[in-house]
Design a protein around this motif. Structure first.
Motif, mmCIF file in Angstrom:
data_model
loop_
_atom_site.group_PDB
_atom_site.id
_atom_site.type_symbol
_atom_site.label_atom_id
_atom_site.label_comp_id
_atom_site.label_asym_id
_atom_site.label_seq_id
_atom_site.Cartn_x
_atom_site.Cartn_y
_atom_site.Cartn_z
ATOM 1 N N ALA A 15 1.195 -1.379 0.232
ATOM 2 C CA ALA A 15 0.241 -0.124 -0.166
ATOM 3 C C ALA A 15 1.098 0.988 -0.132
ATOM 4 O O ALA A 15 0.572 2.619 -1.227
ATOM 5 C CB ALA A 15 -0.792 -0.027 1.211
ATOM 6 N N VAL A 16 1.969 1.196 0.885
ATOM 7 C CA VAL A 16 2.742 2.453 0.405
ATOM 8 C C VAL A 16 3.867 2.962 -0.538
ATOM 9 O O VAL A 16 3.135 3.733 -1.524
ATOM 10 C CB VAL A 16 3.772 2.528 2.029
ATOM 11 C CG1 VAL A 16 4.993 3.178 1.868
ATOM 12 C CG2 VAL A 16 2.916 2.246 3.006
ATOM 13 N N GLY A 17 3.480 1.632 -0.970
ATOM 14 C CA GLY A 17 4.697 1.498 -2.712
ATOM 15 C C GLY A 17 2.968 1.865 -3.442
ATOM 16 O O GLY A 17 3.664 2.941 -4.436
ATOM 17 N N GLN A 20 2.986 6.236 -2.391
ATOM 18 C CA GLN A 20 4.018 6.412 -3.535
ATOM 19 C C GLN A 20 3.660 6.934 -4.996
ATOM 20 O O GLN A 20 3.788 8.066 -5.391
ATOM 21 C CB GLN A 20 5.571 6.406 -2.796
ATOM 22 C CG GLN A 20 5.377 6.241 -2.085
ATOM 23 C CD GLN A 20 7.137 5.504 -0.868
ATOM 24 O OE1 GLN A 20 7.024 4.618 -1.384
ATOM 25 N NE2 GLN A 20 7.217 5.448 -0.420
ATOM 26 N N ASP A 21 3.615 5.780 -5.246
ATOM 27 C CA ASP A 21 3.371 5.894 -6.704
ATOM 28 C C ASP A 21 1.945 6.552 -7.779
ATOM 29 O O ASP A 21 2.691 7.145 -8.531
ATOM 30 C CB ASP A 21 2.761 4.530 -7.408
ATOM 31 C CG ASP A 21 4.336 3.447 -7.655
ATOM 32 O OD1 ASP A 21 5.562 4.342 -7.429
ATOM 33 O OD2 ASP A 21 3.838 2.023 -7.863
ATOM 34 N N ARG A 22 1.190 7.410 -6.592
ATOM 35 C CA ARG A 22 0.627 8.321 -6.586
ATOM 36 C C ARG A 22 1.068 9.577 -6.753
ATOM 37 O O ARG A 22 0.598 10.120 -6.536
ATOM 38 C CB ARG A 22 -0.788 7.442 -6.311
ATOM 39 C CG ARG A 22 -1.401 6.635 -7.708
ATOM 40 C CD ARG A 22 -2.140 5.526 -6.380
ATOM 41 N NE ARG A 22 -2.973 4.807 -7.423
ATOM 42 C CZ ARG A 22 -2.044 3.460 -8.318
ATOM 43 N NH1 ARG A 22 -0.157 3.884 -8.133
ATOM 44 N NH2 ARG A 22 -2.016 3.012 -9.330
ATOM 45 N N GLY A 23 1.967 9.471 -6.069
ATOM 46 C CA GLY A 23 2.558 10.960 -5.723
ATOM 47 C C GLY A 23 2.104 11.249 -4.667
ATOM 48 O O GLY A 23 2.860 12.514 -3.946
ATOM 49 N N LEU A 24 1.888 11.231 -3.094
ATOM 50 C CA LEU A 24 2.256 10.879 -2.071
ATOM 51 C C LEU A 24 3.443 10.537 -1.561
ATOM 52 O O LEU A 24 3.774 9.633 -2.047
ATOM 53 C CB LEU A 24 1.006 9.507 -1.007
ATOM 54 C CG LEU A 24 -0.351 10.540 -1.842
ATOM 55 C CD1 LEU A 24 -0.783 10.161 -2.496
ATOM 56 C CD2 LEU A 24 -1.233 10.187 -0.173
ATOM 57 N N VAL A 25 3.760 11.608 -0.045
ATOM 58 C CA VAL A 25 4.331 10.968 0.851
ATOM 59 C C VAL A 25 4.308 10.703 2.076
ATOM 60 O O VAL A 25 3.524 11.341 3.127
ATOM 61 C CB VAL A 25 5.474 12.842 0.786
ATOM 62 C CG1 VAL A 25 6.344 12.741 1.527
ATOM 63 C CG2 VAL A 25 5.909 13.635 -0.751
ATOM 64 N N VAL A 40 -0.905 4.452 8.106
ATOM 65 C CA VAL A 40 -0.228 5.046 7.191
ATOM 66 C C VAL A 40 -0.128 6.495 7.415
ATOM 67 O O VAL A 40 -1.615 7.610 7.404
ATOM 68 C CB VAL A 40 -0.636 5.181 6.066
ATOM 69 C CG1 VAL A 40 0.567 5.699 4.771
ATOM 70 C CG2 VAL A 40 0.612 3.302 5.929
ATOM 71 N N VAL A 41 0.445 7.643 7.098
ATOM 72 C CA VAL A 41 -0.069 9.270 7.863
ATOM 73 C C VAL A 41 0.926 10.239 6.614
ATOM 74 O O VAL A 41 2.250 9.321 6.664
ATOM 75 C CB VAL A 41 0.413 9.987 8.878
ATOM 76 C CG1 VAL A 41 -0.012 11.497 8.783
ATOM 77 C CG2 VAL A 41 -0.288 9.487 10.188
ATOM 78 N N ALA A 42 0.001 10.369 5.421
ATOM 79 C CA ALA A 42 0.955 11.049 4.071
ATOM 80 C C ALA A 42 0.502 12.270 4.314
ATOM 81 O O ALA A 42 -0.160 13.114 4.493
ATOM 82 C CB ALA A 42 0.658 10.011 3.318
ATOM 83 N N THR A 43 1.005 12.692 3.051
ATOM 84 C CA THR A 43 0.691 13.816 2.778
ATOM 85 C C THR A 43 0.453 13.915 0.792
ATOM 86 O O THR A 43 1.230 13.579 0.053
ATOM 87 C CB THR A 43 1.484 15.068 3.144
ATOM 88 O OG1 THR A 43 0.503 16.186 2.438
ATOM 89 C CG2 THR A 43 2.976 15.659 2.235
ATOM 90 N N ASP A 44 0.267 15.130 0.378
ATOM 91 C CA ASP A 44 -0.672 15.117 -1.170
ATOM 92 C C ASP A 44 -0.171 16.465 -1.834
ATOM 93 O O ASP A 44 -0.480 16.696 -2.581
ATOM 94 C CB ASP A 44 -1.917 14.577 -1.511
ATOM 95 C CG ASP A 44 -3.270 15.171 -0.855
ATOM 96 O OD1 ASP A 44 -2.724 16.282 -0.109
ATOM 97 O OD2 ASP A 44 -3.870 15.549 -1.483
ATOM 98 N N ARG A 45 0.536 17.039 -0.064
ATOM 99 C CA ARG A 45 1.000 18.581 -0.453
ATOM 100 C C ARG A 45 0.164 19.247 -0.291
ATOM 101 O O ARG A 45 0.262 20.679 0.433
ATOM 102 C CB ARG A 45 1.989 18.537 -1.840
ATOM 103 C CG ARG A 45 3.390 18.086 -2.060
ATOM 104 C CD ARG A 45 4.246 18.414 -3.404
ATOM 105 N NE ARG A 45 4.978 17.575 -3.242
ATOM 106 C CZ ARG A 45 5.123 16.426 -3.443
ATOM 107 N NH1 ARG A 45 4.369 15.015 -3.356
ATOM 108 N NH2 ARG A 45 6.704 15.847 -3.702
#
Length: 118
Positions: A15-17, A20-25, A40-45
């Protein structure tokens, strides 16, 4: 490690990969506090994206996303508040997603990404 735990860890890695492939950090993985855990905590900016990852090898116990009940969603919201406090984030837009991973043994992996799931 139990088979279920191995499948869950593999699903989170996949899921992390996928994210990330969709631009999330990715900012955090498996963040824990006394109230629970965030996968998972991510950001799309533009916003914080809190993701619950559910992995299954088949549909014997239902679709992966069906495991995210309203109680689980409420717990994730509480843990997110603790994450924000621990990371000194005063305010930001937050989206709660579910990433459902179907990973059959020896078969192709598939993803269902439910944005703003709850």
């Amino acid at each position: 490690m139990a088979k279920k735990d191995e499948l869950g860890r593999r699903g989170e890695d996949l899921a992390v990969g996928y994210l990330q492939d969709r631009g999330l950090v990715v900012l955090s993985r498996n963040w824990r506090c006394r109230d629970g855990e965030i996968d998972v905590v991510a950001t799309d900016r533009w916003r914080l994206v809190v993701c619950e990852v559910k992995t299954r090898s088949n549909f014997a116990f239902g679709a992966p996303a069906e495991a995210v009940t309203w109680q689980k969603a409420a717990r994730i919201r509480r843990v997110t508040e603790a994450w924000l406090t621990a990371h000194q984030v005063r305010w930001c837009e937050i989206r709660f997603d579910v990433v459902a991973v179907l990973a059959p043994p020896g078969g192709p992996v598939s993803f269902q990404h439910y944005e703003a799931a709850f």
